[in-house]
Design a protein around this motif. Structure first.
Motif, mmCIF file in Angstrom:
data_model
loop_
_atom_site.group_PDB
_atom_site.id
_atom_site.type_symbol
_atom_site.label_atom_id
_atom_site.label_comp_id
_atom_site.label_asym_id
_atom_site.label_seq_id
_atom_site.Cartn_x
_atom_site.Cartn_y
_atom_site.Cartn_z
ATOM 1 N N HIS A 154 17.294 8.876 -9.092
ATOM 2 C CA HIS A 154 16.739 10.215 -9.239
ATOM 3 C C HIS A 154 17.645 11.217 -8.540
ATOM 4 C CE1 HIS A 154 15.402 9.058 -5.240
ATOM 5 N NE2 HIS A 154 15.376 10.347 -4.984
ATOM 6 N N LEU A 162 20.714 13.327 -8.281
ATOM 7 C CA LEU A 162 21.693 13.825 -9.242
ATOM 8 C C LEU A 162 23.108 13.908 -8.677
ATOM 9 C CD1 LEU A 162 19.062 16.178 -10.490
ATOM 10 C CD2 LEU A 162 20.457 14.922 -12.109
ATOM 11 N N SER A 163 23.233 14.136 -7.368
ATOM 12 C CA SER A 163 24.604 14.193 -6.857
ATOM 13 C C SER A 163 25.214 12.795 -6.835
ATOM 14 C CB SER A 163 24.670 14.848 -5.477
ATOM 15 O OG SER A 163 23.448 14.812 -4.814
ATOM 16 N N VAL A 164 24.393 11.795 -6.554
ATOM 17 C CA VAL A 164 24.896 10.426 -6.588
ATOM 18 C C VAL A 164 25.295 10.056 -8.013
ATOM 19 C CG1 VAL A 164 24.208 8.013 -6.401
ATOM 20 C CG2 VAL A 164 23.660 9.591 -4.563
ATOM 21 N N LYS A 167 26.223 11.909 -10.455
ATOM 22 C CA LYS A 167 27.434 12.587 -10.914
ATOM 23 C C LYS A 167 28.658 11.903 -10.328
ATOM 24 C CE LYS A 167 29.868 16.830 -11.468
ATOM 25 N NZ LYS A 167 30.729 17.435 -10.492
ATOM 26 N N HIS A 168 28.539 11.516 -9.074
ATOM 27 C CA HIS A 168 29.679 10.900 -8.397
ATOM 28 C C HIS A 168 30.075 9.572 -9.035
ATOM 29 C CE1 HIS A 168 32.285 9.589 -5.174
ATOM 30 N NE2 HIS A 168 31.581 8.481 -5.080
ATOM 31 N N PHE A 173 27.065 18.307 -16.475
ATOM 32 C CA PHE A 173 26.893 19.251 -15.367
ATOM 33 C C PHE A 173 27.455 20.632 -15.711
ATOM 34 C CE2 PHE A 173 25.564 15.664 -13.017
ATOM 35 C CZ PHE A 173 24.863 16.155 -11.930
ATOM 36 N N LEU A 229 16.346 20.675 -13.930
ATOM 37 C CA LEU A 229 16.580 19.571 -12.993
ATOM 38 C C LEU A 229 17.846 19.840 -12.187
ATOM 39 C CD1 LEU A 229 15.278 16.772 -12.482
ATOM 40 C CD2 LEU A 229 16.977 15.810 -14.028
ATOM 41 N N ILE A 277 18.461 20.946 -7.634
ATOM 42 C CA ILE A 277 19.084 20.138 -6.575
ATOM 43 C C ILE A 277 19.486 21.046 -5.416
ATOM 44 C CG2 ILE A 277 20.810 18.387 -6.109
ATOM 45 C CD1 ILE A 277 21.532 18.494 -9.074
ATOM 46 N N PRO A 278 19.054 20.727 -4.229
ATOM 47 C CA PRO A 278 19.519 21.512 -3.090
ATOM 48 C C PRO A 278 20.985 21.159 -2.829
ATOM 49 C CG PRO A 278 17.605 20.150 -2.532
ATOM 50 C CD PRO A 278 18.146 19.663 -3.826
ATOM 51 N N VAL A 279 21.849 22.156 -2.844
ATOM 52 C CA VAL A 279 23.276 21.889 -2.666
ATOM 53 C C VAL A 279 23.678 22.123 -1.222
ATOM 54 C CG1 VAL A 279 25.590 22.548 -3.390
ATOM 55 C CG2 VAL A 279 23.719 22.565 -5.017
ATOM 56 N N PRO A 280 24.344 21.167 -0.619
ATOM 57 C CA PRO A 280 24.733 21.333 0.786
ATOM 58 C C PRO A 280 25.929 22.250 0.929
ATOM 59 C CG PRO A 280 25.418 19.192 -0.010
ATOM 60 C CD PRO A 280 24.719 19.851 -1.143
ATOM 61 N N GLY A 328 21.411 19.623 1.854
ATOM 62 C CA GLY A 328 21.173 20.605 0.805
ATOM 63 C C GLY A 328 19.945 21.445 1.112
ATOM 64 N N GLU A 386 19.549 25.638 2.176
ATOM 65 C CA GLU A 386 18.718 26.590 1.458
ATOM 66 C C GLU A 386 17.599 27.191 2.295
ATOM 67 O OE1 GLU A 386 17.339 24.988 -2.153
ATOM 68 O OE2 GLU A 386 19.360 24.691 -2.930
#
Lengths: 322, 329, 301
Positions: free
Chosen positions: A209, A211-213, A215-216, A239, A250, A254-257, B216, B220
């Protein structure tokens, strides 16, 4: 074109519940090439884990066909299936409940070897093979007699990977293999999975679940919503140019760091609807910001819009027609 | 009245177990201004939750014990209050949101009753008045007031977490501690809940400690960030400072461990090794066994807080000028 | 292996070597800390030793059975530690020999119940569906009959002897074990390691014996320990009403029964067998409770 290793056609898996038929997976088709990683993403309850288990026939499909290396495996009997287990394996999400607490590390890793008579029980060959596998996944030799409860999540997950690799499979379903792990450990396991893929030529169906994983690690990504694939595309393409409103929401959620990228966020209304006896029409329609009348009546089909990009949405279809 | 709503000084919390003494929090220092949001970041076992529970004096005892330190809330040292005084603060001036909305609600009470309960206890309102306030709180978190008579099992995960938020904010606390409030939720629901929390925080001007492992979410939601490792804050900075210019090798390692959506990398750069065993912490800098810059001195000398610039503090011998980094940080 | 794989060989690790304990080792370590359970265990060991070496301590034919009316109803003395009964037999000797019967009936009866009930419960839990329904409804019918009545019925039908007694008590406690094992199997069955075993091609038999049973054993052990106590009580009860072991074989329940006529003039005849029962039951319960705590994963840190 690389050769195809797995093909699923019209997979359905229904569970009967007191409230009605639960459509966990409701008609899913896709194909995978040798050596590829297909990321299967979706929120809890969308049926992504069920697909993984149906492909391995840990659950029997209600309908549909599964081809592994061009062989229809949905009809195989128990004995033939056991033989096939050497080629298809699974890595589980929970490094705690996926290991039998009564067995030691070496017993867990040796079990597949014993079941398939790959090495004879209790001889030095078996021990050598177990140590080779432990080394392969980065587990220290001295842990050979340890028990799972003495180890942390990352090491337990390595045991699970070693068990899956023991039979030298070609295809692995990785069901949220890093979700239960801390970020620093998660990165170690992701790198391990990538190294193993390169070295052993593995094909992964990577269910997650995160999404950053996904994509990687993925070459291609399939997005699932309530038992159906809504979009499938190469990772970058998805993406860069997501088409389905659900995928868009979705991805935007995603919270982006990073404090630089202030993206527009699409907040969806409501929550996932019930997969029990779903009404006809697009499953996402009730939450969709663009839903039209048609979306509540007909099921959109997954169709290709170019660049290996497939999407199931009337909006996209109509845009293309105009 | 001081500007700081919360000041923690040299907090030490241990759990005394059969296996040995778990050194969960070791000399933690932290301040939080009124209305500010502090992100408390760290991995499992870093002591984040123990810190939060210490503020509420809810560390399970036994086996847990607050060994030493001071926790000043609104100028009062919470560790010196009587249990009764503490009870009047919990759920009133300081409230907490727990990670799992499934288990933090009582299954045999309606959600209305659960929200009203705290209001009744702390604000001396009658049952009817409290219930009316509960209805208002429900609407505030985006749930129709008619649903006040429903039981938790009739709500979905995201809705339950909204109810939990309503309970936490019902008495208009000046400090809200949220322990991984969205970890159990799906991304799209998480986005809804985070937005709700942001809006409410502004409306109520509540200071917040947000415990999370997700950088993340920190990016925010937070104004300040404290990175914890082995029971200590090893880096403390404003959001901009930390994200644009992380200093501690562990913080840098954390960023390297997260797959980025913006840049593609072949391999992640994980931090080697594992979290230390809290019953047997490494000597000197607790991070030295995993640190790629570590030298012999790191095994012996415990780093002290170094001020890099205004508001940016780090605990690392590199910045004390004792050792040199192997590569530019 | 490419170099970027993070092996853990290069990191310094806590001294995990040397504390490799299996889960059973862990259970024993926790049990040892529980003083009450250890008292129970020690009493049980003493009782078992007394029962095993009963013949060496007091000859069965000469001391426990042979009547000596001249010496009847004597109080405790140096020759007869716990006094003599209405036939002049040494009560201490009879209690030890009676203990033999009690413990044997207890263990064998529970063994029968665990074996049959456990198998039924495991099958019901593992296969579920119709099989489950069939087995468990049959067990429900069993449960509707009070177990002591059922035991009485079985003994009356088959005749009162030691073997039938064990059988009767064993059979009457089958449903309890079937339920416990089924519940336990259901919990274990849902864990991912069972699916993992399936995924590597393990047969049902292997999954049940190697993965499910060892993990479903804990509640059975606790129940079994407490069950031995219940079985001993049932034996005593049945013997008391004359449905137990035929005379003159000593049994705690029948000793109580024989002594009750002399309750006023020689209370020791009833007191000591009664105490034997109480101590045994207490010891088993202490041990059972201790085991429950030691085996409960929720108490694990």
């Amino acid at each position: 074109m690389a050769e195809s290793i797995l093909k699923v056609k019209g997979i359905k898996k229904y569970f009967s519940t007191p409230k009605g038929m639960l459509h966990a997976v409701d008609g899913v088709d896709f194909e995978m090439e040798k050596g590829e990683t297909l990321g299967l993403v979706g929120e809890s309850g969308c049926g992504k884990s069920t697909i993984g288990r149906v492909i391995l026939r840990l659950l029997e499909p209600t309908e549909g066909e599964i081809y592994f290396e061009d062989k229809n495996i949905s009809q195989l009997n128990k004995k033939e299936m056991i033989k096939l287990r050497r080629d298809m394996q699974i890595i589980f999400q929970d490094p705690f409940s996926s290991l039998n607490p009564r067995l030691s590390v070496s017993e867990i890793i040796a079990e597949p070897l014993i079941i398939h008579n790959i090495v004879k029980k209790k001889n030095s060959e078996l021990e050598k093979e177990v140590l080779r596998l432990m080394d392969l996944v980065g587990l220290a030799k001295r842990l050979v007699n340890a028990y799972p409860h003495e180890l942390d999540g990352g090491r337990r997950q390595r045991i699970g990977i070693a068990r899956a690799l023991a039979l030298r499979p070609k295809f692995i379903v990785a069901d949220e293999p890093v979700s239960a792990l801390d970020v620093s450990i998660q990165a170690q396991i992701l790198n391990l999975l990538q190294d193993l893929q390169e070295e052993l030529g593995l094909t992964y169906l990577f269910i997650t679940h995160d999404l950053s994983v996904v994509k990687h690690i993925s070459d291609n990504i399939a997005v699932m919503y309530l038992g159906k694939l809504v979009e499938k595309a190469p990772a970058d393409e998805l993406f860069r140019n997501s088409l389905h409103p659900y995928t868009q929401a979705l991805l935007s959620a995603i919270p982006v760091p990073s404090i630089k990228s202030k993206r527009e966020r699409i907040i969806l209304k409501g929550e996932i609807t019930s997969p029990i006896d779903p009404k006809p029409g697009c499953r996402f329609a009730a939450r969709c910001n663009y839903a039209m009348d048609r979306c509540f009546k007909e099921d959109p089909e997954l169709t290709e819009v170019g660049n290996n990009h497939l999407v199931a949405c009337f909006l996209v279809e109509e845009k293309a027609n105009n | 009245m001081s500007d700081n709503i919360l000041e923690i000084k040299d907090l030490v919390v241990h759990y005394i177990t059969d296996e040995g003494v778990v050194e969960a929090v070791n000399g933690l220092n932290m301040t939080l201004k009124r209305g500010e949001t502090l992100g408390l970041v760290g991995e499992t076992g870093a002591g984040k939750t123990t810190t939060a529970l210490s503020i509420l004096r809810l560390v399970p005892n036994p086996p847990g014990k607050i060994i030493s330190g001071e926790i000043h809330f609104d100028g009062e040292n919470l560790l010196e209050l009587s249990e009764e005084e503490m009870r009047s603060i919990r759920g009133n001036k300081i409230s907490m949101i727990f990670q799992d909305p499934m288990t933090s609600l009582n299954p045999v009470m309606t959600v209305g009753e659960q929200i009203a309960e705290g209001i009744e206890i702390h604000q001396g309102l009658s049952t009817d008045e409290a219930m009316e306030k509960a209805h208002e709180m429900l609407e505030l978190v985006g749930i129709p007031r008619e649903r006040a008579i429903d039981y938790p099992h009739q709500f979905s995960g995201g809705m339950k977490q909204r109810v939990v938020i309503a309970i936490a904010l019902a008495c208009n606390p000046s400090l809200l501690i949220a322990d991984e409030p969205t970890t159990a939720l799906d991304v799209t629901i998480q986005a809804q809940v985070l937005e709700l929390m942001r809006n409410l925080r502004e409306e109520f001007n509540t200071a917040m400690i947000l415990i999370t492992h997700d950088l993340g979410i920190v990016a925010e939601t937070c104004d300040k960030v404290a990175v914890m490792y082995a029971g200590e804050v090893i880096e403390y900075a404003t959001l901009e400072q930390l994200f644009e210019n992380p200093k501690h090798p562990y913080t840098i390692g954390l960023f390297g461990s997260i797959p980025s959506l913006e840049h593609d990398v072949e391999r992640l750069k994980p931090i080697k090794g594992l979290m230390p065993d809290p019953t047997n912490l490494p000597s000197g800098c607790p991070f030295h066994p995993r640190c790629s810059h570590a030298q012999d001195i790191c095994k012996e000398r415990k780093p002290i807080v170094t001020n890099i610039e205004e508001g940016h503090m780090v605990k690392c011998l590199i910045y004390e000028g004792v050792i040199e980094a192997k590569e530019v940080l | 292996m490419s170099s970027s794989v993070t092996t853990e060989k290069d990191t310094n690790l806590k001294s995990q070597a040397g504390k490799k304990r299996s889960q059973w080792g862990e259970v024993w370590r926790r049990l040892k800390k529980n003083h009450m359970a250890m008292i129970g265990l020690i009493i049980m060991i003493i009782l078992i030793l007394l029962a095993v070496f009963a013949n060496q301590i007091a000859d069965y034919e000469e001391v426990a059975i042979k009547q000596n009316t001249a010496n009847r109803l004597q109080g405790p003395s140096r020759e007869n530690w716990l006094g003599t009964d209405n036939f002049g037999r040494d009560i201490f000797a009879r209690i030890i020999h009676g203990g033999r019967i009690s413990l044997m009936v207890g263990v064998v009866a529970v063994g029968i119940a665990v074996l049959i009930g456990g198998t039924l419960g495991a099958i019901a839990g593992f296969y579920g569906g119709r099989v489950d329904n069939l087995i468990m409804r049959a067990m429900d019918i069993f449960l509707a009959i009070p177990s002591i009545l059922l035991a009485i019925a079985i003994v009356t039908a088959l005749g009162a002897n030691l073997f039938n007694l064990m059988l009767a008590i064993g059979i009457s406690s089958i449903p309890g074990y079937a339920r416990i094992v089924r519940a336990s199997v259901l919990t274990v069955k849902d864990q991912e390691f069972i699916e993992a075993a399936r995924a590597i091609g393990a047969s049902d038999f292997r999954i049940i014996t190697k993965h499910i049973i060892p993990n479903a054993l804990a509640p059975v052990i606790v129940q079994g320990t407490l069950g031995v106590a219940t079985a001993i009580l049932s034996t005593a009860g049945l013997s008391f009403i004359g449905l137990g072991v035929p005379k003159p074989r000593p049994e705690w329940g029948s000793m109580l029964s024989d002594g009750r006529t002399y309750l006023w003039e020689a209370s020791h005849i009833t007191t000591f067998p009664g105490l034997a029962i109480v101590i045994t039951i207490l010891a088993l319960n202490l041990l059972g409770d201790g085991l429950r705590d030691a085996l409960d994963p929720r108490l694990k840190q």
